[in-house]
Design a protein around this motif. Structure first.
Motif, PDB file in Angstrom:
ATOM      1  N   CYS A 329       0.879  -1.240   0.047  1.00 30.08           N
ATOM      2  CA  CYS A 329       0.096  -0.118   0.006  1.00 30.08           C
ATOM      3  C   CYS A 329       0.887   1.247  -0.142  1.00 30.08           C
ATOM      4  O   CYS A 329       1.879   1.364   0.664  1.00 30.08           O
ATOM      5  N   TRP A 330       0.489   2.149  -0.931  1.00 30.32           N
ATOM      6  CA  TRP A 330       1.479   3.424  -1.014  1.00 30.32           C
ATOM      7  C   TRP A 330       0.581   4.829  -0.725  1.00 30.32           C
ATOM      8  O   TRP A 330      -0.561   4.488  -0.684  1.00 30.32           O
ATOM      9  N   LEU A 331       1.379   5.750  -0.614  1.00 33.21           N
ATOM     10  CA  LEU A 331       0.777   7.117  -0.788  1.00 33.21           C
ATOM     11  C   LEU A 331       1.259   7.685  -1.814  1.00 33.21           C
ATOM     12  O   LEU A 331       2.579   7.752  -2.215  1.00 33.21           O
ATOM     13  N   ALA A 332       0.538   8.335  -2.815  1.00 35.61           N
ATOM     14  CA  ALA A 332       0.956   8.923  -4.051  1.00 35.61           C
ATOM     15  C   ALA A 332       0.163  10.029  -4.423  1.00 35.61           C
ATOM     16  O   ALA A 332      -1.133  10.411  -3.478  1.00 35.61           O
ATOM     17  N   LYS A 333       0.369  10.807  -5.667  1.00 34.67           N
ATOM     18  CA  LYS A 333      -0.545  11.920  -6.009  1.00 34.67           C
ATOM     19  C   LYS A 333      -0.649  11.954  -7.369  1.00 34.67           C
ATOM     20  O   LYS A 333       0.232  11.898  -8.057  1.00 34.67           O
ATOM     21  N   ASP A 334      -1.753  12.038  -7.834  1.00 37.05           N
ATOM     22  CA  ASP A 334      -1.896  11.888  -9.236  1.00 37.05           C
ATOM     23  C   ASP A 334      -1.664  13.272  -9.750  1.00 37.05           C
ATOM     24  O   ASP A 334      -1.887  14.246  -9.204  1.00 37.05           O
ATOM     25  N   SER A 335      -0.785  13.117 -11.040  1.00 38.48           N
ATOM     26  CA  SER A 335      -0.580  14.315 -11.601  1.00 38.48           C
ATOM     27  C   SER A 335      -1.631  14.929 -12.658  1.00 38.48           C
ATOM     28  O   SER A 335      -2.434  14.138 -13.252  1.00 38.48           O
ATOM     29  N   ASP A 336      -1.627  16.298 -12.766  1.00 39.22           N
ATOM     30  CA  ASP A 336      -2.681  17.090 -13.663  1.00 39.22           C
ATOM     31  C   ASP A 336      -2.455  16.532 -15.141  1.00 39.22           C
ATOM     32  O   ASP A 336      -3.300  16.591 -16.058  1.00 39.22           O
ATOM     33  N   PHE A 337      -1.118  16.066 -15.425  1.00 36.35           N
ATOM     34  CA  PHE A 337      -0.971  15.753 -16.649  1.00 36.35           C
ATOM     35  C   PHE A 337      -0.881  14.157 -16.840  1.00 36.35           C
ATOM     36  O   PHE A 337      -0.694  13.667 -17.872  1.00 36.35           O
ATOM     37  N   GLY A 338      -1.564  13.346 -16.127  1.00 37.13           N
ATOM     38  CA  GLY A 338      -1.356  11.946 -16.378  1.00 37.13           C
ATOM     39  C   GLY A 338      -0.231  11.366 -15.485  1.00 37.13           C
ATOM     40  O   GLY A 338       0.873  12.077 -15.150  1.00 37.13           O
ATOM     41  N   GLY A 339      -0.361  10.347 -14.967  1.00 36.32           N
ATOM     42  CA  GLY A 339       0.704   9.524 -14.138  1.00 36.32           C
ATOM     43  C   GLY A 339       0.821  10.141 -12.553  1.00 36.32           C
ATOM     44  O   GLY A 339      -0.318  10.348 -12.147  1.00 36.32           O
ATOM     45  N   PHE A 340       1.982  10.224 -12.130  1.00 33.29           N
ATOM     46  CA  PHE A 340       1.886  10.643 -10.857  1.00 33.29           C
ATOM     47  C   PHE A 340       2.916  11.838 -10.644  1.00 33.29           C
ATOM     48  O   PHE A 340       3.878  12.187 -11.410  1.00 33.29           O
ATOM     49  N   SER A 341       2.601  12.658  -9.654  1.00 32.52           N
ATOM     50  CA  SER A 341       3.475  13.703  -9.170  1.00 32.52           C
ATOM     51  C   SER A 341       4.641  13.277  -8.401  1.00 32.52           C
ATOM     52  O   SER A 341       4.848  12.206  -8.194  1.00 32.52           O
ATOM     53  N   THR A 342       5.614  14.164  -8.570  1.00 33.03           N
ATOM     54  CA  THR A 342       6.950  13.977  -7.911  1.00 33.03           C
ATOM     55  C   THR A 342       6.790  14.539  -6.561  1.00 33.03           C
ATOM     56  O   THR A 342       6.608  15.795  -6.191  1.00 33.03           O
ATOM     57  N   LEU A 343       7.303  13.554  -5.385  1.00 32.92           N
ATOM     58  CA  LEU A 343       7.308  13.907  -3.996  1.00 32.92           C
ATOM     59  C   LEU A 343       8.763  14.071  -3.434  1.00 32.92           C
ATOM     60  O   LEU A 343       9.674  13.427  -4.016  1.00 32.92           O
ATOM     61  N   GLU A 344       8.995  14.893  -2.643  1.00 33.35           N
ATOM     62  CA  GLU A 344      10.094  15.133  -1.747  1.00 33.35           C
ATOM     63  C   GLU A 344       9.974  15.252  -0.567  1.00 33.35           C
ATOM     64  O   GLU A 344       9.211  15.809   0.017  1.00 33.35           O
ATOM     65  N   GLY A 345      10.600  14.361   0.385  1.00 39.95           N
ATOM     66  CA  GLY A 345      10.445  14.440   1.776  1.00 39.95           C
ATOM     67  C   GLY A 345       9.430  13.295   2.125  1.00 39.95           C
ATOM     68  O   GLY A 345       8.376  12.824   1.169  1.00 39.95           O
ATOM     69  N   SER A 346       9.357  12.647   3.376  1.00 41.41           N
ATOM     70  CA  SER A 346       8.287  11.883   3.753  1.00 41.41           C
ATOM     71  C   SER A 346       7.333  12.596   4.377  1.00 41.41           C
ATOM     72  O   SER A 346       7.089  13.739   4.839  1.00 41.41           O
ATOM     73  N   VAL A 347       6.164  11.687   4.541  1.00 39.86           N
ATOM     74  CA  VAL A 347       4.875  12.361   4.858  1.00 39.86           C
ATOM     75  C   VAL A 347       4.828  12.427   6.267  1.00 39.86           C
ATOM     76  O   VAL A 347       3.892  13.168   6.778  1.00 39.86           O
ATOM     77  N   HIS A 348       5.783  12.068   6.779  1.00 42.15           N
ATOM     78  CA  HIS A 348       5.969  12.108   8.423  1.00 42.15           C
ATOM     79  C   HIS A 348       6.492  13.463   8.665  1.00 42.15           C
ATOM     80  O   HIS A 348       6.501  13.763   9.975  1.00 42.15           O
ATOM     81  N   GLY A 349       7.129  14.242   7.759  1.00 42.89           N
ATOM     82  CA  GLY A 349       7.542  15.425   8.084  1.00 42.89           C
ATOM     83  C   GLY A 349       7.354  16.558   6.911  1.00 42.89           C
ATOM     84  O   GLY A 349       6.092  16.288   6.395  1.00 42.89           O
ATOM     85  N   GLU A 350       8.023  17.312   6.797  1.00 42.01           N
ATOM     86  CA  GLU A 350       7.672  18.372   5.615  1.00 42.01           C
ATOM     87  C   GLU A 350       7.840  17.838   4.293  1.00 42.01           C
ATOM     88  O   GLU A 350       8.981  17.199   4.174  1.00 42.01           O
ATOM     89  N   PHE A 351       6.992  17.821   3.451  1.00 45.74           N
ATOM     90  CA  PHE A 351       7.200  17.418   2.075  1.00 45.74           C
ATOM     91  C   PHE A 351       6.560  18.235   0.946  1.00 45.74           C
ATOM     92  O   PHE A 351       5.717  19.183   1.384  1.00 45.74           O
ATOM     93  N   THR A 352       7.014  18.110  -0.399  1.00 48.02           N
ATOM     94  CA  THR A 352       6.644  18.561  -1.399  1.00 48.02           C
ATOM     95  C   THR A 352       5.888  18.102  -2.435  1.00 48.02           C
ATOM     96  O   THR A 352       6.296  16.708  -2.561  1.00 48.02           O
ATOM     97  N   ILE A 353       5.074  18.442  -3.090  1.00 43.49           N
ATOM     98  CA  ILE A 353       4.450  17.837  -4.521  1.00 43.49           C
ATOM     99  C   ILE A 353       4.728  18.460  -5.414  1.00 43.49           C
ATOM    100  O   ILE A 353       4.419  19.803  -5.622  1.00 43.49           O
ATOM    101  N   ASP A 354       5.456  18.202  -6.543  1.00 43.83           N
ATOM    102  CA  ASP A 354       6.055  19.074  -7.682  1.00 43.83           C
ATOM    103  C   ASP A 354       6.541  20.095  -7.257  1.00 43.83           C
ATOM    104  O   ASP A 354       6.434  21.145  -7.919  1.00 43.83           O
ATOM    105  N   GLY A 355       7.368  20.248  -6.123  1.00 46.13           N
ATOM    106  CA  GLY A 355       8.051  21.499  -5.636  1.00 46.13           C
ATOM    107  C   GLY A 355       7.070  22.288  -4.828  1.00 46.13           C
ATOM    108  O   GLY A 355       7.815  23.207  -4.407  1.00 46.13           O
ATOM    109  N   ASN A 356       5.906  21.932  -4.631  1.00 45.34           N
ATOM    110  CA  ASN A 356       5.200  22.902  -3.982  1.00 45.34           C
ATOM    111  C   ASN A 356       4.729  22.069  -2.459  1.00 45.34           C
ATOM    112  O   ASN A 356       4.425  20.997  -2.396  1.00 45.34           O
TER     113      ASN A 356
END
Length: 373
Positions: A329-356
């Motif tokens: 089981c994963w956590l992910a974010k669907d991209s507005d352009f299809g596929g998946f967004s890029t995550l940086e950082g763990s959801v246990h702390g500060e993280f970004t989705i496509d840089g935001n």
């Protein structure tokens, strides 16, 4: 009164991921994302491992064929191996029989040493499925005469597929999932033994992830779930081959694992369809995500505020029948352009989705439990 929120979480079935070929509702998703799991040849690490102790012999030879493996990256083999260690390496090779298991250690400078036969219920890196004398194999008659170089990369592929694959299938009772965690691995004698004319080859099975000679099985391969899974807290990127590469969560990635589900425990008497798995995983993966983020109302709110969605890949019918019975089981974010967004950082702390940073979500109204007035 325990109150829950009104808004349901999106599941992979609610998200159009068709352009990425990774919809959790399609059997093709498992196949596409699993292609990259075959990270190089499973036998490469074994060849390096058995030859590591004979590196002193190689260092004074002119053949240079071991350098091809060392030069392909990541082996870290030291050429400062003493002759006593060279002899020790040969011992498990010359005595290992079908059904026995082999281990080794990674020493200073990543040198591979201390090869030993161990019980298969103990952690091990290799299980022997056959012993072959290449002199006696008709299709290779005369191919490797005394004094010849060791097999080329292409010849090793042929040996793996033509000689070792049938023995591995028989050893695993016909169950070998090509999308799973096992690799079919031929093992050659140490370099000095080969140069002296020994043409014994072991066939066997090892973990695909043991390319760096660190992953181990903790039970016989025939009793092992072949599914590739990732423990909670593992982040993975989608590599250029369409497969997963585990990386540090601070690096750009697509998924973060929140848990592993043993599907066999939930479907012990049948091969579940993709629809059955999705129906069950749609609840279980949300529960695991909430628990991963703190549990109860805390985890529920953290999941909502993260804007991430629980995601999974069901096991295909083919993989199930061949021995794979778990999924992640994963956590992910669907991209507005299809596929998946890029995550940086763990959801246990500060993280970004496509840089935001994830946008703050509006407060939700509580949802009453069934039976509450």
């Amino acid at each position: 009164m325990n109150e829950k929120r009104t808004e349901p979480y999106e599941t992979p079935g609610d998200v159009d991921l068709s352009t990425s070929g990774t919809s959790a509702g399609a059997e093709r998703g498992q196949e596409d994302l699993s292609n990259g799991f075959r990270r190089g040849w499973g036998f490469r690490a074994v060849l390096i491992a058995m030859l590591a102790g004979a590196a002193a012999v190689f260092a004074s030879s002119s053949s240079g064929w071991l350098a091809d493996y060392v030069g392909e990256g990541g082996s870290g083999i030291s050429t400062e191996i003493v002759e006593t260690e060279t002899q020790a390496v040969a011992d498990p090779f010359t005595s290992a029989q079908v059904g026995q298991c082999i281990n080794w250690e990674t020493g200073p400078d990543d040198a591979l040493t201390d090869f030993a036969i161990v019980e298969c219920h103990e952690p091990h890196m290799y299980e022997v499925t056959d012993r072959v004398n290449l002199y006696d194999v008709p299709e290779f008659s005369g191919a490797f005469p005394s004094g010849s170089d060791a097999p080329t990369s292409e010849e090793l592929r042929v040996l793996r597929d033509d000689i070792c694959r049938p023995t591995v299938l028989e050893y695993l009772d016909g169950r070998f999932d090509p999308q799973g965690k096992f690799a079919i691995a031929p093992m050659l004698p140490p370099a000095g033994s080969w140069q002296a004319g020994d043409r014994t080859m072991l066939c066997g099975v090892q973990l695909e992830e043991s390319l760096v000679a660190t992953s181990t099985l903790d039970r016989p391969a025939v009793d092992t779930d072949q599914a590739i899974t990732y423990e909670p807290g593992t982040c993975v990127a989608i590599n250029e081959n369409g497969g997963f590469t585990a990386i540090h969560c601070d690096e750009p990635h697509a998924f973060e694992s929140v848990g592993v589900v043993d599907l066999m425990a939930r479907f012990p008497d049948e091969t579940p369809s993709v629809e059955q798995q999705n129906g069950m995983l749609g609840e279980v993966c949300v529960e695991q995500a909430i628990e991963y983020l703190g549990g109860g109302d805390v985890g529920d709110e953290a999941l909502y505020q993260s804007t991430l969605i629980p995601f999974w890949l069901p096991v295909t019918t083919e993989s199930w029948d061949l021995g794979s019975h778990s999924t992640t089981c994963w956590l992910a974010k669907d991209s507005d352009f299809g596929g998946f967004s890029t995550l940086e950082g763990s959801v246990h702390g500060e993280f970004t989705i496509d840089g935001n940073s994830p946008p703050e979500q509006p407060e939700r109204a509580p949802r009453r439990e069934e039976g509450d007035e």
